[in-house]
Design an enzyme around this catalytic site. Structure first.
Site, PDB file in Angstrom:
ATOM      1  N   ASP A 188       0.844  -1.193   0.000  1.00 23.63           N
ATOM      2  CA  ASP A 188       0.000   0.000   0.000  1.00 23.63           C
ATOM      3  C   ASP A 188       0.880   1.244   0.000  1.00 23.63           C
ATOM      4  O   ASP A 188       1.452   1.617   1.020  1.00 23.63           O
ATOM      5  CB  ASP A 188      -0.905  -0.017   1.231  1.00 23.63           C
ATOM      6  CG  ASP A 188      -1.819   1.203   1.303  1.00 23.63           C
ATOM      7  OD1 ASP A 188      -1.783   2.027   0.365  1.00 23.63           O
ATOM      8  OD2 ASP A 188      -2.552   1.326   2.298  1.00 23.63           O
ATOM      9  N   GLU A 239      31.682  10.151   2.365  1.00 20.87           N
ATOM     10  CA  GLU A 239      32.387  10.001   3.645  1.00 20.87           C
ATOM     11  C   GLU A 239      31.407  10.343   4.771  1.00 20.87           C
ATOM     12  O   GLU A 239      31.454  11.424   5.353  1.00 20.87           O
ATOM     13  CB  GLU A 239      33.604  10.930   3.698  1.00 20.87           C
ATOM     14  CG  GLU A 239      34.642  10.643   2.624  1.00 20.87           C
ATOM     15  CD  GLU A 239      35.781  11.649   2.621  1.00 20.87           C
ATOM     16  OE1 GLU A 239      35.628  12.732   3.250  1.00 20.87           O
ATOM     17  OE2 GLU A 239      36.813  11.387   1.991  1.00 20.87           O
ATOM     18  N   GLU A 281      29.651  10.735   8.308  1.00 22.57           N
ATOM     19  CA  GLU A 281      30.028  10.826   9.719  1.00 22.57           C
ATOM     20  C   GLU A 281      28.795  10.579  10.583  1.00 22.57           C
ATOM     21  O   GLU A 281      27.663  10.792  10.140  1.00 22.57           O
ATOM     22  CB  GLU A 281      30.610  12.207  10.022  1.00 22.57           C
ATOM     23  CG  GLU A 281      31.876  12.508   9.231  1.00 22.57           C
ATOM     24  CD  GLU A 281      32.308  13.960   9.315  1.00 22.57           C
ATOM     25  OE1 GLU A 281      33.476  14.230   9.004  1.00 22.57           O
ATOM     26  OE2 GLU A 281      31.468  14.828   9.660  1.00 22.57           O
ATOM     27  N   GLU A 293      36.316  11.072  14.786  1.00 23.99           N
ATOM     28  CA  GLU A 293      36.243  12.414  14.227  1.00 23.99           C
ATOM     29  C   GLU A 293      36.535  13.464  15.307  1.00 23.99           C
ATOM     30  O   GLU A 293      36.903  13.144  16.428  1.00 23.99           O
ATOM     31  CB  GLU A 293      34.873  12.646  13.573  1.00 23.99           C
ATOM     32  CG  GLU A 293      34.881  12.508  12.056  1.00 23.99           C
ATOM     33  CD  GLU A 293      35.753  13.543  11.375  1.00 23.99           C
ATOM     34  OE1 GLU A 293      36.051  14.598  11.983  1.00 23.99           O
ATOM     35  OE2 GLU A 293      36.165  13.303  10.222  1.00 23.99           O
ATOM     36  N   GLU A 342      33.878   8.433  11.697  1.00 21.96           N
ATOM     37  CA  GLU A 342      33.752   8.367  10.243  1.00 21.96           C
ATOM     38  C   GLU A 342      34.266   7.010   9.773  1.00 21.96           C
ATOM     39  O   GLU A 342      35.305   6.534  10.238  1.00 21.96           O
ATOM     40  CB  GLU A 342      34.548   9.481   9.574  1.00 21.96           C
ATOM     41  CG  GLU A 342      34.474   9.453   8.051  1.00 21.96           C
ATOM     42  CD  GLU A 342      35.242  10.600   7.413  1.00 21.96           C
ATOM     43  OE1 GLU A 342      36.016  10.347   6.464  1.00 21.96           O
ATOM     44  OE2 GLU A 342      35.071  11.756   7.859  1.00 21.96           O
ATOM     45  N   HIS A 345      30.895  14.442   3.109  1.00 25.31           N
ATOM     46  CA  HIS A 345      31.654  14.902   1.949  1.00 25.31           C
ATOM     47  C   HIS A 345      31.558  13.836   0.860  1.00 25.31           C
ATOM     48  O   HIS A 345      31.695  12.644   1.136  1.00 25.31           O
ATOM     49  CB  HIS A 345      33.122  15.118   2.321  1.00 25.31           C
ATOM     50  CG  HIS A 345      33.324  16.067   3.452  1.00 25.31           C
ATOM     51  ND1 HIS A 345      34.481  16.127   4.198  1.00 25.31           N
ATOM     52  CD2 HIS A 345      32.497  17.008   3.995  1.00 25.31           C
ATOM     53  CE1 HIS A 345      34.376  17.046   5.133  1.00 25.31           C
ATOM     54  NE2 HIS A 345      33.183  17.597   5.033  1.00 25.31           N
ATOM     55  N   ARG A 405      40.114  23.732   2.707  1.00 21.12           N
ATOM     56  CA  ARG A 405      38.806  23.120   2.897  1.00 21.12           C
ATOM     57  C   ARG A 405      37.737  24.129   3.298  1.00 21.12           C
ATOM     58  O   ARG A 405      36.684  23.744   3.783  1.00 21.12           O
ATOM     59  CB  ARG A 405      38.905  22.001   3.942  1.00 21.12           C
ATOM     60  CG  ARG A 405      39.665  20.772   3.425  1.00 21.12           C
ATOM     61  CD  ARG A 405      39.958  19.799   4.560  1.00 21.12           C
ATOM     62  NE  ARG A 405      40.356  18.488   4.078  1.00 21.12           N
ATOM     63  CZ  ARG A 405      41.567  18.176   3.617  1.00 21.12           C
ATOM     64  NH1 ARG A 405      42.507  19.126   3.570  1.00 21.12           N
ATOM     65  NH2 ARG A 405      41.846  16.956   3.208  1.00 21.12           N
ATOM     66  N   GLU A 424      35.476  17.120  -4.841  1.00 24.46           N
ATOM     67  CA  GLU A 424      34.827  16.766  -3.572  1.00 24.46           C
ATOM     68  C   GLU A 424      33.843  17.862  -3.184  1.00 24.46           C
ATOM     69  O   GLU A 424      34.233  19.007  -2.954  1.00 24.46           O
ATOM     70  CB  GLU A 424      35.873  16.601  -2.471  1.00 24.46           C
ATOM     71  CG  GLU A 424      35.282  16.302  -1.098  1.00 24.46           C
ATOM     72  CD  GLU A 424      36.303  16.423   0.033  1.00 24.46           C
ATOM     73  OE1 GLU A 424      36.035  15.925   1.133  1.00 24.46           O
ATOM     74  OE2 GLU A 424      37.364  17.051  -0.202  1.00 24.46           O
ATOM     75  N   ARG A 469      31.610  19.287  -0.362  1.00 19.76           N
ATOM     76  CA  ARG A 469      31.755  19.137   1.080  1.00 19.76           C
ATOM     77  C   ARG A 469      30.501  19.503   1.872  1.00 19.76           C
ATOM     78  O   ARG A 469      30.480  19.387   3.087  1.00 19.76           O
ATOM     79  CB  ARG A 469      32.934  19.993   1.550  1.00 19.76           C
ATOM     80  CG  ARG A 469      34.256  19.551   0.935  1.00 19.76           C
ATOM     81  CD  ARG A 469      35.407  20.471   1.313  1.00 19.76           C
ATOM     82  NE  ARG A 469      35.591  20.593   2.741  1.00 19.76           N
ATOM     83  CZ  ARG A 469      36.179  19.689   3.512  1.00 19.76           C
ATOM     84  NH1 ARG A 469      36.629  18.562   2.978  1.00 19.76           N
ATOM     85  NH2 ARG A 469      36.306  19.881   4.812  1.00 19.76           N
TER      86      ARG A 469
END
Length: 456
Positions: A62, A143, A145, A199, A206, A255, A327, A345, A347
């Site tokens: 359903d 990645e 976390e 982390e 992570e 990330h 970063r 990447e 982030r």
């Protein structure tokens, strides 16, 4: 005859192979898994003797009871198992030695016999098909976390289970056994785990697994969250992928590394003559992601709590720029040891995102950059966190939406990302998230009580 060991070391990947394994191996339950629009994993359990029917006829359910699926008068849906996703649930072994197994399913609209437009897996498949029509295969490597908190008589608390920090060892890091068991369970389900570590925040971890094609990666993210939470529960802990469960410390992100390969298997993002080893195709893809970043944020950061993480000061990317050396930018160009490792990447995503919808939105944005020959801006090689507003404006650096409401506005104004989601999912997603944001705006928090109750 399939044995207990065969289920882990040589799992079947075809319908006939799954039917044979379920008939012969010690299996007592088959869980048919799918995902709703908000990314919540759902499942229907069938006894082993129904597995042949599942492949030949599908299993009906359903759809009106699933978030964002269909109205009550259109409720019949059918699950079609994907045999390549067969996996044993390692933590679910009965006293008599029998196992439960999992198959991820596609959702079929019974009125048309075609894939259901509200199935997030189909949404991603449709965008992957677009990439193939352009001559590309899409790979992604997330990645994710998460936090692990103590429990009080089975109820989750906000007490971190350890006081460890980034890359700490025991005795501060008390989760070595937890991460080890998560890795064992993932590996038994076919994951290729590359690394794990504590982390930055207390109780935060992570675990990274190898990149794969877009669909497999989305399947893996959904599976990963289920494995982590089930394994944590076995340790008497509660694992959460909530982006910012505790104020004043780093939040949890996801990330995501992105790359394209040509249909001949060549890395489409690599150019050894470029300063950044990034091809023109890679720069166009990057430019598309940057242009559509505000709308992507609504899908990749889909909760009110997501925007408690996306603030300056806690290593979360909020500035729409790219860089190869720091970063603080939204997109990073990591160094690549080989041409095949050339990637970008993103982030900003967090692990509450529906992985199918998030990857669909990101990929569609990147493809738009290629289709329109967008030009990537110059990389920003300074620490953007240290810029004031005037300097960011001089560099042409925008900021991601500051709330779920702002992100939804950006999504509604972005035809490319809306097209990636499709009409049904876009409508239901916006409807659900607008309601969530409205409820948040009208709620009264403990912070407000502490700040105002006795002052005014």
């Amino acid at each position: 005859m399939s044995t207990d060991e065969d289920l882990f070391t040589d799992p079947p990947t075809t319908a006939d192979g799954v039917i044979e394994a379920v008939a012969e191996a010690p299996i007592d339950a088959v869980r048919l898994q799918f995902t709703d629009i908000l990314g919540t994993v759902k499942n229907v359990t069938i006894p082993p003797d129904q597995i042949k029917k599942a492949f030949e006829e599908g299993i009906y359910f359903d759809g009106s009871s699933i978030e964002g699926f269909v109205r009550i008068q259109e409720s019949d849906m059918r699950l079609e198992p994907d045999p390549s996703t067969f996996a044993v649930l390692p933590w679910r072994k009965s006293d008599d030695g029998t196992h439960a197994v999992r198959l991820i399913c596609d959702v079929i609209d019974t009125t048309t016999g075609k894939p259901f437009e509200g199935d997030p897996r189909y949404v991603l498949k449709r965008v992957l098909d677009r990439a193939r029509e352009m001559g590309y295969e899409f790979n992604a490597g997330p990645e994710p976390e998460f936090f692990a908190f103590a429990t009080d008589e089975g109820t989750a608390t906000l007490e971190p289970h350890d006081t460890g920090g980034y890359f700490d060892l025991g005795p501060k890091d008390l989760a070595t056994d937890l991460r080890r068991d998560v890795i064992f369970n993932l590996e038994e389900m076919g994951f290729d785990v590359e690394a794990s570590h504590h982390e930055v925040a207390e109780g935060q971890h992570e675990i990274d697994f190898k990149y794969d094609d877009g669909l497999t990666t989305a399947d893996n993210v959904a599976t990963f969250r289920a494995v982590v939470r089930a394994t944590a529960a076995e340790h008497g802990l509660h694992a959460t992928f909530m982006p910012k469960p505790v104020a004043g410390i780093n939040g949890s992100g996801m990330h995501t590394h992105l790359s394209l390969f040509t249909s001949e298997g060549d890395p489409a993002f690599y150019d050894g003559d470029d300063e950044f080893d990034l091809s023109e195709t890679g720069k166009q893809f990057l430019a598309g992601v940057l242009e559509h970043a505000p709308a992507i944020t609504a899908v990749a950061n889909p909760t009110v709590n997501s925007y408690k993480r996306l603030v300056p000061g806690y290593e979360a990317p909020v500035y729409v720029a790219w860089s190869d050396v720091n970063r603080s930018a939204l997109v990073r160009k990591p160094a690549a040891r080989t041409p095949a490792a050339s990637r970008i990447e993103l982030r900003s995503p967090d692990p509450t995102a529906n992985p199918y919808l998030a990857l669909a939105a990101i990929l569609r944005a990147g493809l738009d950059g290629i289709e329109r020959d967008l030009e990537a801006p110059a990389p920003v090689r300074e620490n953007i966190y240290e810029f004031d507003e005037d300097k960011r404006e001089a560099y042409g650096i925008d900021t991601l939406p500051g709330s779920l409401g702002e992100a939804l506005d950006a999504l509604e104004a972005d035809d490319v990302v809306l097209d990636a989601l499709g009409d049904h999912v876009a409508e239901k997603f916006l409807e659900a998230k607008r309601q969530e944001f409205a409820e948040y705006r009208t709620s009264v928090s403990e912070w407000e009580h502490d700040r105002y109750l006795e002052t005014f």
